[in-house]
Design a protein around this motif. Structure first.
Motif, short mmCIF file in Angstrom:
data_model
loop_
_atom_site.label_atom_id
_atom_site.label_comp_id
_atom_site.label_asym_id
_atom_site.label_seq_id
_atom_site.Cartn_x
_atom_site.Cartn_y
_atom_site.Cartn_z
N GLU A 56 0.82 -1.23 0.01
CA GLU A 56 -0.01 0.05 -0.06
C GLU A 56 0.66 1.19 -0.07
O GLU A 56 0.64 2.12 -0.86
N MET A 57 1.78 1.28 0.81
CA MET A 57 2.58 2.60 1.01
C MET A 57 3.71 2.70 -0.49
O MET A 57 3.86 3.98 -0.45
N PHE A 58 4.24 1.78 -0.92
CA PHE A 58 5.22 1.81 -1.86
C PHE A 58 4.81 1.27 -3.47
O PHE A 58 5.59 1.31 -4.04
N GLY A 59 3.38 0.97 -3.30
CA GLY A 59 3.10 0.42 -4.49
C GLY A 59 2.70 1.50 -5.53
O GLY A 59 3.69 1.96 -6.24
N SER A 93 -1.92 6.15 -3.79
CA SER A 93 -1.72 6.29 -2.32
C SER A 93 -1.82 7.87 -2.07
O SER A 93 -2.42 8.13 -0.83
N PHE A 94 -1.29 8.62 -2.93
CA PHE A 94 -1.33 10.03 -2.48
C PHE A 94 -2.85 10.69 -2.63
O PHE A 94 -3.20 11.14 -1.67
N GLU A 95 -3.40 10.04 -3.66
CA GLU A 95 -4.77 10.57 -3.61
C GLU A 95 -5.67 10.19 -2.70
O GLU A 95 -6.59 10.93 -2.18
N GLU A 96 -5.71 8.86 -2.38
CA GLU A 96 -6.52 8.38 -1.10
C GLU A 96 -6.12 8.95 0.12
O GLU A 96 -7.07 9.35 0.97
N GLY A 97 -4.94 9.44 0.45
CA GLY A 97 -4.39 10.00 1.48
C GLY A 97 -4.86 11.41 1.57
O GLY A 97 -5.44 12.03 2.61
N LEU A 98 -4.92 12.07 0.44
CA LEU A 98 -5.39 13.50 0.24
C LEU A 98 -6.95 13.51 0.53
O LEU A 98 -7.47 14.64 1.40
N ARG A 99 -7.74 12.55 0.02
CA ARG A 99 -9.17 12.43 0.38
C ARG A 99 -9.51 12.28 1.85
O ARG A 99 -10.48 13.04 2.37
N ILE A 100 -8.64 11.46 2.69
CA ILE A 100 -8.73 11.34 4.17
C ILE A 100 -8.56 12.84 4.81
O ILE A 100 -9.21 13.11 5.73
#
Length: 226
Positions: free
Chosen positions: A200-203, A208-215
């Protein structure tokens, strides 16, 4: 032969060299050689490397935010929501920093050398307050999203050291230390959650960035009642 240099000329040369040698290899002596001047000439403008990094970060920000002062479509849309504005600001920051080798490390912890940051910052905060945020909430929302983005970029540039558009990355530019298959093999069946966390972190770093941004945006909405 360069007969006269100024701060911008030195910063421009430093940013060009940064993409070639990285942050560790960037020295005032090497920059002086690039400009074909003696190293002491640079000390008229920068007392040390940190002062140069401050100017480099400021020039990076100027380049990133230049479209905000242009007519549509580079400027802000009149119907733009605060969620769009906050997310787009983070995307602009990420793309801009990824355009420079070690861009995240150069940018973090530096101080702006002029007030060019004030216009884009004020425009974003004004949009947030117009949407109902208090001045404190607006500042805290941006500061949280900003730190998330810079932190992501620093980690991302460990995986893909080469600068450039993330959409144009080549698989071979990935640092072998972040090979997920070998990592999974090392951890084996003993640590299955650590294996999946690494995927999840390095794939897919874009996802990963977009989902973190949504959070982050959802958290801002939840804590401010917006």
């Amino acid at each position: 032969m360069v007969s006269r240099i100024d701060r911008k000329l030195v910063a421009d040369a430093a940013l060009r060299l940064l993409n070639e040698v990285g942050l560790e290899g960037l020295t005032l002596r090497r920059i002086a050689k690039e400009l074909n001047v003696q190293a002491p000439a640079l000390y008229w403008h920068f007392k040390n490397k940190q002062e140069l990094l401050d100017e480099m970060a400021t020039e990076m920000l100027r380049r990133m935010t230049a479209p905000l002062s242009e007519p549509e479509p580079g400027g802000r849309r009149p119907d733009e929501t605060w969620q769009d504005a906050l997310s787009d600001a983070c995307r602009t920051l990420r793309r801009g920093l990824l355009g420079y080798r070690d861009g995240g490390k150069v940018f973090s912890g530096t101080r702006m050398t002029d007030e060019s940051y004030a216009m884009p910052l004020d425009a974003l905060l004004r949009l947030l307050t117009k949407a109902g945020f208090s001045a404190y909430q607006a500042a805290r929302a941006w500061w949280t999203a900003y730190n998330f983005t810079v932190g992501v970029v620093i980690e991302e540039q460990s995986v893909y050291p080469e600068p450039g558009d993330p959409a144009e990355r080549r698989p071979e530019s990935r640092d072998p230390a972040y090979d997920l298959a070998s990592r999974s093999q090392r951890l084996g069946e003993e640590y299955p959650l650590a294996v999946s966390a690494g995927d999840e972190m390095f794939g897919d770093l874009e996802r990963s960035f977009e989902e973190g941004l949504r959070i982050i945006v959802a958290g801002v909405a939840a804590t401010t009642g917006r």
